[in-house]
Each structure stands twice: as structure tokens, then as C-alpha cells.
Design an enzyme around this catalytic site. Structure first.
Site, mmCIF file in Angstrom:
data_model
loop_
_atom_site.group_PDB
_atom_site.id
_atom_site.type_symbol
_atom_site.label_atom_id
_atom_site.label_comp_id
_atom_site.label_asym_id
_atom_site.label_seq_id
_atom_site.Cartn_x
_atom_site.Cartn_y
_atom_site.Cartn_z
ATOM 1 N N HIS A 68 -6.860 4.331 7.215
ATOM 2 C CA HIS A 68 -5.980 5.409 6.738
ATOM 3 C C HIS A 68 -6.167 6.614 7.637
ATOM 4 O O HIS A 68 -7.246 6.833 8.187
ATOM 5 C CB HIS A 68 -6.307 5.764 5.281
ATOM 6 C CG HIS A 68 -5.695 4.809 4.306
ATOM 7 N ND1 HIS A 68 -4.597 5.124 3.537
ATOM 8 C CD2 HIS A 68 -6.011 3.531 3.997
ATOM 9 C CE1 HIS A 68 -4.274 4.077 2.783
ATOM 10 N NE2 HIS A 68 -5.115 3.092 3.034
ATOM 11 N N CYS A 102 -4.145 5.278 -2.024
ATOM 12 C CA CYS A 102 -4.705 4.653 -3.215
ATOM 13 C C CYS A 102 -4.563 5.612 -4.385
ATOM 14 O O CYS A 102 -4.979 6.766 -4.298
ATOM 15 C CB CYS A 102 -6.176 4.324 -2.987
ATOM 16 S SG CYS A 102 -7.004 3.742 -4.474
ATOM 17 N N ASP A 120 0.841 -1.206 0.000
ATOM 18 C CA ASP A 120 0.000 0.000 0.000
ATOM 19 C C ASP A 120 0.875 1.255 0.000
ATOM 20 O O ASP A 120 0.507 2.280 -0.572
ATOM 21 C CB ASP A 120 -0.932 -0.007 1.222
ATOM 22 C CG ASP A 120 -2.208 0.810 1.015
ATOM 23 O OD1 ASP A 120 -2.261 1.614 0.075
ATOM 24 O OD2 ASP A 120 -3.153 0.655 1.807
HETATM 25 N N1 COA Z 1 -0.764 -8.803 -13.793
HETATM 26 C C1 COA Z 1 -0.053 -8.402 -14.863
HETATM 27 N N2 COA Z 1 -0.596 -7.905 -15.977
HETATM 28 C C2 COA Z 1 -1.926 -7.848 -16.035
HETATM 29 C C3 COA Z 1 -2.729 -8.259 -14.960
HETATM 30 C C4 COA Z 1 -2.101 -8.747 -13.808
HETATM 31 N N3 COA Z 1 -2.790 -9.129 -12.737
HETATM 32 N N4 COA Z 1 -4.022 -8.080 -15.310
HETATM 33 C C5 COA Z 1 -4.021 -7.563 -16.536
HETATM 34 N N5 COA Z 1 -2.764 -7.422 -16.977
HETATM 35 C C6 COA Z 1 -2.303 -6.875 -18.257
HETATM 36 C C7 COA Z 1 -2.958 -7.546 -19.426
HETATM 37 O O1 COA Z 1 -2.219 -8.661 -19.795
HETATM 38 C C8 COA Z 1 -2.940 -6.459 -20.458
HETATM 39 O O2 COA Z 1 -1.634 -6.342 -20.981
HETATM 40 P P1 COA Z 1 -1.384 -5.888 -22.501
HETATM 41 O O3 COA Z 1 -1.960 -4.509 -22.615
HETATM 42 O O4 COA Z 1 0.103 -5.929 -22.613
HETATM 43 O O5 COA Z 1 -2.121 -6.900 -23.313
HETATM 44 C C9 COA Z 1 -3.176 -5.197 -19.634
HETATM 45 O O6 COA Z 1 -2.736 -5.510 -18.323
HETATM 46 C C10 COA Z 1 -4.624 -4.786 -19.593
HETATM 47 O O7 COA Z 1 -5.401 -5.912 -19.243
HETATM 48 P P2 COA Z 1 -6.965 -5.855 -18.966
HETATM 49 O O8 COA Z 1 -7.455 -7.188 -18.585
HETATM 50 O O9 COA Z 1 -7.651 -5.132 -20.098
HETATM 51 O O10 COA Z 1 -7.001 -4.995 -17.658
HETATM 52 P P3 COA Z 1 -7.529 -3.512 -17.429
HETATM 53 O O11 COA Z 1 -6.697 -2.521 -18.143
HETATM 54 O O12 COA Z 1 -8.984 -3.511 -17.612
HETATM 55 O O13 COA Z 1 -7.170 -3.378 -15.858
HETATM 56 C C11 COA Z 1 -6.824 -4.475 -13.745
HETATM 57 C C12 COA Z 1 -7.771 -4.224 -14.897
HETATM 58 C C13 COA Z 1 -7.631 -5.000 -12.577
HETATM 59 C C14 COA Z 1 -5.800 -5.513 -14.149
HETATM 60 C C15 COA Z 1 -6.084 -3.169 -13.391
HETATM 61 O O14 COA Z 1 -7.009 -2.126 -13.280
HETATM 62 C C16 COA Z 1 -5.319 -3.288 -12.104
HETATM 63 O O15 COA Z 1 -4.341 -4.001 -12.007
HETATM 64 N N6 COA Z 1 -5.713 -2.540 -11.061
HETATM 65 C C17 COA Z 1 -5.073 -2.576 -9.767
HETATM 66 C C18 COA Z 1 -5.393 -1.339 -9.028
HETATM 67 C C19 COA Z 1 -4.712 -1.297 -7.689
HETATM 68 O O16 COA Z 1 -3.915 -2.128 -7.312
HETATM 69 N N7 COA Z 1 -5.031 -0.244 -6.938
HETATM 70 C C20 COA Z 1 -4.462 0.021 -5.668
HETATM 71 C C21 COA Z 1 -4.760 -0.970 -4.622
HETATM 72 S S1 COA Z 1 -6.406 -0.941 -4.000
HETATM 73 ZN ZN ZN Z 2 -5.056 1.295 1.874
#
Ligand code: COA
Ligand code: ZN
Length: 317
Positions: free
Chosen positions: A210, A241, A17
Site C-alpha cells: 500500500h 482496509c 481491495d
Molecule cells: N459469507 C457470507 N456470510 C457469512 C460468512 C461468509 N463468508 N461468514 C459468516 N457469515 C454470516 C453468518 O452466516 C452470520 O449471518 P447471520 O447473522 O445472518 O446469522 C454472520 O455473517 C455472522 O457470522 P459469524 O460467524 O458470527 O461471523 P463474525 O460476525 O464473527 O465475522 C467474519 C467473522 C470473518 C465472517 C467477518 O469478520 C468477515 O467477513 N470479515 C472480513 C473482513 C475483510 O474482508 N476485511 C478486509 C479484507 S482484509
Molecule cells: Zn490491501
């Protein structure tokens, strides 16, 4: 005062985080050294990194290397944040002990943070839970914005509890109630924790606070008084975040440990080695981190009285 459990567990989430939003690039070996130092402090869990999309969270793109690089200490559970099935695959590959799945209680924050509707996230997490069960990996689900959303405002307790219930039915062993942007206040925390304990008797409950509006420690006490035994916290109050405007740090681990130690509540965490780590954090993240406890010292870190007192009050000797 109503007292809570005599013993609590602290999950250190600073490496995840905290480092997810730092602007300075933290080298992989420095992240590993940070986790290794934390491993010596007595935490129940350390959230090491997140297996998210590197486009969404570039700061933690090296998740596999970090998880593989740490020195594992017996008794510590090494966890990581996982948003989807792809994340679970990477986390398993890297040897993660326990998965921390994530979705939001509010619709807009879920869309902003995870680029999915809540129902899409629920479907995705159900798949993650099923796959994790097949792999024998325990899962907790962190529910963001459980105490309010920076976009949608108040989140009804029923929304949080229904979602938590469905996730437990789908296989989650634990639920974390997250105050993602510091909107929680003590009576609300007590109320939601009590309701969650009644509704989810079989699930391990954690609170994730937080200090955005200065209420984190008060909220921790409120949760503890209802019987909560698991707390997330970040060393030095790192954290935030990236998809939550105005978000700031987690409750400081050292302040939480110090407060509970004053009250005689066991956390298992040794404060001195932790303070030593906290002293090094400004260098790690390349910015200053004001810290009340470092500045003042622990409660009974006493000072020499002024030298002139002995002259004015010779009887003192
Ligand atoms: N690990 C690595 N790569 C990942 C992945 C993962 N868990 N999930 C998706 N990807 C990659 C895909 O392979 C794709 O790659 P490419 O563009 O090279 O083909 C790209 O990311 C987009 O994938 P997609 O399924 O369309 O995801 P998205 O863009 O809709 O995003 C999440 C969805 C959930 C993966 C993304 O929003 C995310 O990781 N969010 C995390 C937010 C976070 O941690 N916030 C803070 C903590 S609360
Ligand atoms: Zn947090």
C-alpha cells in the site's frame, strides 16, 4: 543496481481491495464490466471480490453474482478473498479459480478484521485448506500486517515466518506478505522477502503493498531485487482496509507496470487499455482520484516544444 527477475506477474486486486471500502454503491453490472475490462489487459490474476460476511463488507455482498457474471478470459486466474469455510463454500459455488485466504500476523488487527483470535483464524483456515484440497481448488494465504500493525506496532519477522510456515504445512500453495497499512520500508521488505524465500522454498511468494506513506514503489523494487516475481496492485491506486485506521490505496497498478516497463521488466500487462480503465474509475467510485501518470503521461509521451523556439533558434528546423 542489483536487478531482479526479467519477468514478473501482476495480480490486479482493485475489484476486491479497492471496491471493499468505497462509499459509493457500485452496481453489480458495473463491477462485472470493470473486471471484464481488466481481463483484456494481461494480468496473471484478478481478485474479483470477497466471500466475506455481508455485514463485515457490505460493498461486496454481491460476490456470487459478480463472480458468476464475469466473462472469463483464457490465461487469467480469477481469485477471491475467503475468510472462513462459509466463504469457501460460496466461492466454490460461484466458480472461483483460486482462493485467497486471509488472516493477520498481529493479534489486534486479526481480532478487529476477522473477529477471531489468530489461533481461531488459523484453525478456521486449516479447515478451509483441507476442504479446498478435497475440492481441488488452489489456495494462497494473504498475511495482513506482515510489515507492521496500526494497533500493535512492529511485527517480528519470526512471527510472520512461523505463521507462514504453519499455513504452508497446512496446505497453502502460496503466501502473500501484505503491507496492509503502508508501514513497510525498503530494507525491511528486502529482509523479510529474503527470509521468507529461504524458509518457504516450496511456496509461491507475493507482496501486497500500500502507498499510505509514499513508499510502495520503492518497496516493490526492494522485493523485486530479492527475486520476488508476484505483485498485488490496484488500478488507480484504489484500496484500503476498513479495519485499519488511516489505511489508503494499494500500489497503483499502472505506476508499477510503467516503472517495470521503463526498466525492461516484462509484466505482461498492456498499459494503454489499463490507462483507459483508470480514466473511468472516478465515475465508477464517484470520487476524484488524483493520478500522476494520467496527468503527466508515460515517460516518453513527448510534448511539442513551444512555438517561439523556431523563431529564436531557426537552425533547429
Ligand atoms: N459469507 C457470507 N456470510 C457469512 C460468512 C461468509 N463468508 N461468514 C459468516 N457469515 C454470516 C453468518 O452466516 C452470520 O449471518 P447471520 O447473522 O445472518 O446469522 C454472520 O455473517 C455472522 O457470522 P459469524 O460467524 O458470527 O461471523 P463474525 O460476525 O464473527 O465475522 C467474519 C467473522 C470473518 C465472517 C467477518 O469478520 C468477515 O467477513 N470479515 C472480513 C473482513 C475483510 O474482508 N476485511 C478486509 C479484507 S482484509
Ligand atoms: Zn490491501
Amino acid at each position: 543496481m542489483n536487478t531482479g527477475p526479467a519477468r514478473i506477474e501482476i495480480n490486479e486486486v482493485g475489484p476486491r481491495d479497492g471496491l471493499q471500502i468505497e462509499k459509493a454503491l457500485v452496481a453489480t453490472e458495473d463491477k462485472i464490466a470493470f473486471v471484464d475490462a481488466l481481463s483484456a489487459c494481461g494480468f496473471a490474476r484478478i481478485e474479483v471480490t470477497s466471500f466475506t460476511s455481508p455485514k463485515a463488507i457490505p460493498a461486496l455482498a454481491d460476490a456470487v453474482d459478480v463472480m458468476r457474471g464475469i466473462r472469463r478470459r483464457e490465461g487469467v486466474i480469477y481469485t477471491a478473498l475467503v475468510p472462513n469455510v462459509r466463504g469457501l463454500e460460496r466461492a466454490l459455488e460461484a466458480g472461483t479459480d483460486e482462493m485467497n485466504l486471509v488472516m493477520s500476523c498481529s493479534e489486534t488487527h486479526n481480532r478487529a478484521n476477522l473477529r477471531m483470535t489468530r489461533e481461531q483464524s488459523f484453525a478456521e483456515l486449516s479447515q478451509v485448506l483441507a476442504a479446498a484440497r478435497r475440492a481441488g481448488a488452489p489456495c494462497n494465504v494473504s498475511l495482513s500486517t506482515a510489515f507492521g500493525c496500526p494497533f500493535d506496532g512492529d511485527v517480528p519477522a519470526a512471527t510472520v515466518l512461523d505463521l507462514a510456515d504453519r499455513l504452508v504445512q497446512a496446505g497453502a500453495q502460496g503466501i502473500t506478505l501484505c503491507d496492509t497499512t503502508g508501514m513497510a520500508y525498503p530494507t525491511q521488505v528486502a529482509d523479510l522477502c529474503e527470509q521468507a524465500a529461504r524458509r518457504l522454498p516450496g511456496a509461491a511468494l507475493t507482496v501486497h503493498l500500500h502507498n499510505t506513506r509514499g513508499m510502495a514503489l520503492a518497496n516493490a523494487i526492494a522485493a523485486w531485487q530479492t527475486g520476488i516475481t508476484r505483485f498485488d496492485a490496484a488500478a488507480g491506486g484504489l484500496g484500503g482496509c476498513p479495519y485499519a485506521p488511516g489505511a489508503s490505496g494499494n500500489v497503483n497498478t499502472e505506476e508499477l507496470v510503467h516503472m517495470f516497463a521503463c526498466m525492461g521488466v516484462q509484466t505482461g500487462v498492456a498499459l494503454e487499455p489499463l490507462m483507459q480503465i483508470v480514466r473511468g474509475l472516478p465515475e465508477l467510485v464517484q470520487r476524484s482520484l488524483p493520478n500522476a501518470l494520467l496527468q503527466a503521461g508515460q515517460r516518453l509521451a513527448l510534448h511539442q516544444p513551444p512555438a517561439w523556439l523556431a523563431e529564436r533558434f531557426p537552425d533547429a528546423a
